[in-house]
Scaffold this active site. Structure first.
Site, PDB file in Angstrom:
ATOM      1  NE  ARG A   1      44.348  95.481 -38.442  1.00  0.00           N
ATOM      2  CZ  ARG A   1      45.475  95.527 -39.156  1.00  0.00           C
ATOM      3  NH1 ARG A   1      45.527  94.956 -40.334  1.00  0.00           N
ATOM      4  NH2 ARG A   1      46.526  96.149 -38.687  1.00  0.00           N
TER       5      ARG A   1
ATOM      6  CE  LYS B   1      52.910  95.170 -45.171  1.00  0.00           C
ATOM      7  NZ  LYS B   1      52.536  96.523 -44.758  1.00  0.00           N
TER       8      LYS B   1
ATOM      9  NE  ARG C   1      49.025  99.909 -37.379  1.00  0.00           N
ATOM     10  CZ  ARG C   1      47.825  99.944 -37.957  1.00  0.00           C
ATOM     11  NH1 ARG C   1      46.824 100.557 -37.354  1.00  0.00           N
ATOM     12  NH2 ARG C   1      47.637  99.372 -39.122  1.00  0.00           N
TER      13      ARG C   1
ATOM     14  NE  ARG D   1      55.227  95.736 -38.838  1.00  0.00           N
ATOM     15  CZ  ARG D   1      54.102  95.325 -39.433  1.00  0.00           C
ATOM     16  NH1 ARG D   1      53.992  94.106 -39.864  1.00  0.00           N
ATOM     17  NH2 ARG D   1      53.105  96.156 -39.593  1.00  0.00           N
TER      18      ARG D   1
ATOM     19  NE  ARG E   1      43.591  97.961 -42.672  1.00  0.00           N
ATOM     20  CZ  ARG E   1      44.899  97.683 -42.797  1.00  0.00           C
ATOM     21  NH1 ARG E   1      45.333  97.013 -43.838  1.00  0.00           N
ATOM     22  NH2 ARG E   1      45.759  98.109 -41.902  1.00  0.00           N
TER      23      ARG E   1
END
Ligand code: ADP
Length: 196
Positions: A138, A18, A150, A93, A132
């Site tokens: 992160r 996204k 998540r 969300r 990632r």
């Protein structure tokens, strides 16, 4: 004369691409890109009260409470009153977030034109997030337990948002697999076929 606005929601599981696509769309369609995840991360970096609060939830892979998230989003939108439209990334969300967004836009005489979902199978998602996590800082991308959480939150709380917009005939789904350029082209085709 009425200005034509374009308000889009880019939707999909964590790691579906996204953020990457939203950045390109922002430029191509002259929209203001709002990523709630990015907003929380910058609040955290600045060490604000909001950032400290958000970090407690993000580090566990949970959602930041709706009131906090909606309040932050509203401020961001109001700071861009001259925008030609928005691209929402990572928001809404939850159902209360979707309802709040509809209300906020309505108050501004606007609406959501489309939700576009980037469809990516779960095994591919896990691979992408792990990758990632290796070169981003992160922490929520490095811990397998947090990544799983998540997903679970996405499936239970966020995935139903697709139907919410589908009922309004505003939901679209495209494949999130392939090259960044191909996916971007499919997104543009979908947007250009909207009757805005
Ligand atoms: P990803 O799409 O990879 O999960 P994001 O940057 O969108 O990454 O979100 C990271 C985290 O920020 C989420 O796991 C959640 O804790 C928090 N967050 C982001 N957007 C929202 C939102 N709309 N509501 C509640 N929490 C959010």
């Amino acid at each position: 004369m009425d200005t034509i606005m374009l308000n889009l929601i880019l939707f999909g599981p964590p790691g579906s691409g996204k953020g990457t696509q939203a950045e390109r769309l922002e430029e191509a369609y002259n929209l203001v890109h709002i990523s709630t995840g990015e907003l929380f991360r910058s609040e955290m970096e600045e060490g604000t009260e909001l950032g400290i609060q958000a970090n407690e939830f993000m580090s566990r892979g949970e959602l930041v409470p709706d009131e906090v998230t909606i309040g932050m989003l509203k401020n961001k939108m109001l700071a861009h009153r001259d925008a030609e439209g928005f691209i929402f990334d990572g928001f809404p969300r939850t159902r209360p977030q979707a309802e709040a967004l509809d209300q906020l836009l309505q108050d501004l005489d606007q609406q959501i034109d489309a939700l576009i979902m980037l469809d990516v199978p779960e095994d591919e998602i896990v691979k992408r997030i792990v990758l990632r996590g290796k070169d981003s800082n992160r922490p929520d991308d490095s811990d397998p337990e947090v990544i799983r959480k998540r997903f679970q939150v996405y499936q239970t709380k966020t995935a139903p948002i697709f139907s919410y917009y589908d009922e309004k005939h505003k939901a679209h789904k495209i494949s999130g697999l392939g090259t960044i350029d191909d996916i971007f082209q499919h997104l543009c085709d979908t947007i250009d076929s909207l009757h805005v």
